[in-house]
Write an enzyme that holds these catalytic residues in place. Structure first.
Site, short mmCIF file in Angstrom:
data_model
loop_
_atom_site.label_atom_id
_atom_site.label_comp_id
_atom_site.label_asym_id
_atom_site.label_seq_id
_atom_site.Cartn_x
_atom_site.Cartn_y
_atom_site.Cartn_z
N ASP A 146 42.10 74.18 -18.11
CA ASP A 146 41.56 74.01 -19.47
C ASP A 146 41.43 72.52 -19.75
O ASP A 146 42.42 71.81 -19.92
CB ASP A 146 42.52 74.68 -20.45
N MET A 147 40.18 72.05 -19.83
CA MET A 147 39.90 70.63 -20.06
C MET A 147 39.19 70.45 -21.40
O MET A 147 38.03 70.86 -21.57
CB MET A 147 39.02 70.07 -18.94
N GLU A 148 39.90 69.86 -22.34
CA GLU A 148 39.32 69.57 -23.65
C GLU A 148 40.11 68.44 -24.29
O GLU A 148 41.26 68.17 -23.94
CB GLU A 148 39.34 70.82 -24.53
N TRP A 149 39.48 67.72 -25.22
CA TRP A 149 40.20 66.69 -25.96
C TRP A 149 41.18 67.35 -26.91
O TRP A 149 40.94 68.45 -27.41
CB TRP A 149 39.23 65.83 -26.76
N TYR A 187 37.62 75.68 -17.72
CA TYR A 187 37.29 75.95 -19.13
C TYR A 187 37.03 74.62 -19.81
O TYR A 187 37.78 73.65 -19.61
CB TYR A 187 38.45 76.65 -19.83
#
Length: 263
Positions: A146-149, A187
């Site tokens: 899961d890659m998100e800021w 993701y």
């Protein structure tokens, strides 16, 4: 002699068969719970095209915020797969992972574990933490990164440049793939995808978040395997707001994807 000739004939026929030519899957093979379900939503988007309910296969994702889910009820309503949060960073383990992991399997719902990336811990450390906490279960779907800021993080405001982000992703993904023997799923969200040039980061299946438009409107022609279309869905068996996702394909494609990725 006649028995021997019959045996030779059966052997030759078997050798000419493909996987799809063989007998149908056994009853234990996961199937679509409900085709093209249309879940309620507490804050629905008006879909002008590419409506999510036009897809055959739907699922959800959960973490510690979804407690004591009635998984048989969720499956009966149309949940055909589940992504379950397992770890975050290099030292956080989701308190409900073990419960969700065991109960989804008992309910016959294909599931995958996911890791939420933390930008203040080395990628290799995070990969080892995920491996330490997530069983190597061949029946599970591939693991997810899961890659998100996360601007709300109280401990890490770091936003590395795009080249560093992609390098760290590669490190994590390679370690995890080697351990589980399955190519992980990525993701991500629209802003993170754009900020880090992920349109050029190919070779992995993507699970894309887009709650106000079909992915083709938000991510262009970038391929995706899963699409998260709401965070305010209503799913029987899950208390409160639920994330809902679709698989990008037909029921037949889904069954083929499962056969290839859950063994």
């Amino acid at each position: 002699m006649r028995r021997f000739a019959a045996f030779i004939m059966l052997t030759l026929l078997g050798a000419c068969s493909t996987v799809d030519d063989l007998a149908p899957p056994s009853s234990s093979t996961p199937t679509v719970a409900v085709r093209a379900p249309r879940f309620d939503d507490s804050d629905p988007h008006e879909w002008d095209s590419g409506a999510p309910w036009s897809y055959a296969v739907h699922g959800t994702d959960v973490s510690k915020y979804q407690t004591s889910v009635d998984w048989p009820a969720a499956r009966a309503s149309g949940i055909s797969f589940v992504f379950i949060k397992a770890t975050e960073g290099g030292d956080r383990f989701d308190a409900y992972f073990n419960e969700h992991w065991s109960r989804t399997k008992a309910a016959g719902i294909p599931r995958a574990a996911y890791h939420f990336y933390y930008f203040c811990t080395p990628a290799a450390t995070q990969a080892r933490w995920f491996i330490q906490n997530v069983p190597r279960d061949r029946s599970a779907m591939p693991p997810v990164l899961d890659m998100e800021w996360n601007p709300q993080s109280p401990t890490c405001k770091l936003r590395p440049n795009a080249a560093t982000v992609r390098s760290e992703m590669s490190t994590f993904l390679e370690i995890v793939e080697k351990h589980y023997g399955k190519k992980p799923i990525i993701y991500t969200s629209i802003d993170f995808f754009d900020d880090n040039g992920l349109s050029a980061f190919r070779g992995y299946p993507y699970w894309l978040r887009s709650v106000a438009g079909h992915p083709r409107k938000r991510y262009g022609s970038h391929p995706f395997t899963f699409w998260q279309y709401t965070g305010t869905g209503i799913v029987p068996g899950i208390s409160g707001k639920a994330d809902i996702n679709v698989f990008n394909g037909t029921e037949a494609t889904w069954n083929k994807w499962l056969r290839q990725n859950t063994r």
